[in-house]
Design an enzyme around this catalytic site. Structure first.
Site, PDB file in Angstrom:
ATOM      1  N   VAL A 296      -0.166  86.639  45.355  1.00  0.00           N
ATOM      2  CA  VAL A 296      -0.297  87.976  45.925  1.00  0.00           C
ATOM      3  C   VAL A 296      -1.741  88.402  45.748  1.00  0.00           C
ATOM      4  CG1 VAL A 296       0.471  90.365  45.842  1.00  0.00           C
ATOM      5  CG2 VAL A 296       2.094  88.524  45.374  1.00  0.00           C
ATOM      6  N   ASN A 500     -14.691  66.665  47.716  1.00  0.00           N
ATOM      7  CA  ASN A 500     -14.730  65.267  48.132  1.00  0.00           C
ATOM      8  C   ASN A 500     -15.953  64.947  48.985  1.00  0.00           C
ATOM      9  OD1 ASN A 500     -12.277  65.029  46.768  1.00  0.00           O
ATOM     10  ND2 ASN A 500     -11.112  65.484  48.606  1.00  0.00           N
ATOM     11  N   GLY A 551      -8.559  85.101  40.800  1.00  0.00           N
ATOM     12  CA  GLY A 551      -8.463  86.407  40.163  1.00  0.00           C
ATOM     13  C   GLY A 551      -9.720  86.809  39.427  1.00  0.00           C
TER      14      GLY A 551
END
Length: 611
Positions: A296, A500, A551
């Site tokens: 979320v 990568n 976050g």
């Protein structure tokens, strides 16, 4: 040691005529304007003159060139091995360390992997990093020596050719191994064929009756793209060269990337990407049942500065943690209680579960929920307590990660524990979800990339109200571009990750193609992120619409938000900052190919949201 008189005489000779005359007349009371006149007649000291000459002739000196690459194994933000690349250049005949960069490893962090699988992944990661270190210190060190770090295209071309050569050699080895294995298998089969022969009249395909009809209807999952061992060296070296080019040119990396993208024509104004700040990581934690909302995210409105948006997100995060500590204080929200169904549910709704005392590798709180409305109720309550309103003062985004929900035995998505929906039913559910809660403006991976027909349907129905973003389908950047087209399902945009064998030139070319096809670009950080903040400069320089950094916790995450704030301050100071905007794509208004279904969808069902 020279005597005092001779030392003073030598000093006067070195000081030159301007200083000597100035000291003489100053001692005899010459006015200040006379000293100014002397300064005008003798403007430079000998040392200053030598400096000016050195600066003049340095313009004709040889441009800095790469003299050495150093690769080493370091740890990322979750303690896993990854690659660091250092660039050394010859600058005015001296070897000088210019910069270094750390690239994130390709492997993702499994949440519920078996111990044997985890050990195999760790060994593969270790071997890949060790091979990448060898590539950088040996082959790439030789190939790139003598090249200018500002010539990004030439460097990336050499890196691409080297990667292709290594990939072809790997295929040849695998082909030989498969042929040898086939010969051994054939020999064993011929020896025991009589023992394993089926009895006369026995039907060998009897077990096929157990296959359900739904399983044959859904498209099978595409095979996982193999990652070439050592490919980290390609992406890490390309990004390190870009940082070296910016350092040599005495400009920030984001300006260097913008110049590369726009053919050395710097835009007069630049837009900062809007942050998608992950607030909650919804794991599959019993007794929680909700599965289709993995992340979320909070998205600040465009009218706020980045600094104001981050501060508002932090306030909501603190209030949310307070509510999770005291779940009994959560009250019903008017918007959620308006519907008939919502009134019945809210009357007997359980309080949100207590948050676990741990932080996800994404830098956010880990918790679980029984239903989506329970989660949205908590978010609305947190905002209301701060005097904020979802849809005006803050928006939501949900990472559905639908590819993790598919039950291939049933041919359906398990959105709740024991609750399954077909791909078509998923589209109906999302339509009702966005219509009911318009403050959700972004859905990431709402469907598998294989469900292209349903992607088309959901884009036609919701494209003008919500961003429908593909992340899992865009993991391998080198596979996205095919003949000036994007090899993804129909969507609003994609999440690009620098991992990568990705090269800076690949990102520049791909984002230009996405811009031309009205797709939005999101630069996203992988699970095993490092403390290198180059991703933010890439996002700003490439003109990404959003940036997905995780976050507001853990050092490897916060350092990128701090870098974004610093860039905002610098652009505002130089009057180069342009306000962002939120424009959705109305897919239904575009012309459709003949093989695609109609834009007209049947009316959504009434009971498609999870209870």
């Amino acid at each position: 040691m020279e005597p005092g008189g001779r030392r003073l005489e030598r000093r006067r000779q070195l000081m030159g005529p301007r200083q000597e005359a100035a000291e003489y007349y100053r001692g005899h009371g010459v006015p200040q304007r006379m000293e100014d006149a002397l300064n005008a007649l003798f403007p430079l000291r000998p040392a200053d003159l030598y400096g000016e000459l050195a600066n003049y002739f340095s313009k004709f000196s040889k441009a800095p060139v790469i003299c050495k690459l150093v690769g080493r194994k370091v740890l990322d933000g979750v303690g896993q091995p990854t690659l660091e690349v250092e660039i050394y250049c010859t600058v005015k005949n001296y070897e000088k360390r210019i910069c270094s960069t750390v690239i994130s490893s390709h492997s993702q962090i499994p949440e519920d992997a078996l111990p044997g699988t985890t050990e195999a992944d760790e060994k593969e990661r270790m071997d890949s990093v060790n091979t990448a270190v060898e590539w950088v210190n040996d082959s790439l060190n030789t190939l790139l020596r003598g090249l200018e770090p500002t010539d990004q295209c030439k460097v990336d071309k050499i890196l691409g050719e080297y990667y292709t050569k290594q990939a072809e050699e790997k295929k040849e080895i695998q082909k030989q191994e498969e042929e040898e294995a086939a010969e051994v298998t054939l020999a064993l089969t011929s020896c025991i064929s009589s023992a394993t022969a089926l009895p006369v009249g026995k039907k060998a395909a009897k077990t096929g009756k157990k296959v359900s009809v739904a399983e044959s209807v859904i498209p099978p999952a595409e095979p996982i793209e193999s990652v070439l061992r050592g490919s980290l060296a390609i992406g890490g070296t390309s990004l390190a060269i870009a940082k070296a080019g910016a350092t040599i040119s005495h400009i920030p990396l984001y300006l260097h990337i913008a110049l590369l993208k726009h053919d050395q024509d710097l835009p007069k104004e630049m837009t900062l990407p809007l942050p998608m700040v992950t607030l909650l990581n919804c794991e599959k934690i019993p007794p929680a049942k909700l599965k289709f909302a993995k992340e979320v995210m909070l998205i600040p409105p465009v009218q706020l500065s980045l600094k104001q948006g981050i501060e508002r997100v932090l306030d909501i995060q603190k209030e949310l943690m307070r509510l999770l500590e005291s779940p009994g204080k959560v009250q019903s929200s008017p918007q959620l209680a308006d519907s008939k169904k919502g009134k019945a549910q809210n009357a007997g709704k359980k309080a949100p579960p207590r948050a676990l005392k741990r932080i996800s590798h994404l830098g956010c709180l880990i918790t679980g929920y029984d239903s989506l409305e329970q989660l949205l109720l908590l978010m609305q309550t947190a905002c209301s307590n701060l005097g904020l309103e979802l849809g005006t003062d803050m928006y939501l985004g949900i990472n559905c990660a639908a590819h993790e929900l598919m039950d291939y035995g049933k041919g359906k998505y398990e959105i709740l524990t024991g609750t399954f929906k077909s791909p078509d039913e998923m589209v109906d559910m999302y339509v009702e979800l966005i219509n009911k809660f318009p403050f959700i403006i972004a859905l990431i991976d709402p469907l598998r990339k294989e469900d292209r027909e349903q992607w088309n349907n959901i884009c036609c129905a919701l494209g003008s109200k919500c961003y429908l973003i593909a992340e899992d389908a865009a993991t391998h950047i080198s596979k996205l571009k095919t003949d000036q087209n994007i090899n993804t399902p129909r969507c609003s945009g994609v999440v690009l990750k620098y991992i990568n064998q990705t090269k800076v030139s690949d990102l520049i070319e791909l984002t230009g193609l996405l811009d031309g096809q009205r797709h939005i670009t999101i630069l996203g950080s992988p699970d095993g992120e490092s403390s290198d903040d180059s991703l933010v400069d890439l996002a700003v320089g490439l003109g990404a619409r959003f940036v997905k950094l995780g976050g507001l916790s853990r050092g490897e995450r916060v350092t990128k938000y701090n870098r974004l704030l610093a860039i905002e301050e610098e652009l505002a100071k130089n009057s180069r900052l342009r306000e962002a905007n939120l424009e959705f794509v109305a897919f239904a208004e575009e012309s459709q190919p003949e093989e695609e279904p109609s834009d007209v969808l049947p009316p959504p069902k009434q009971d498609v949201l999870p209870p």
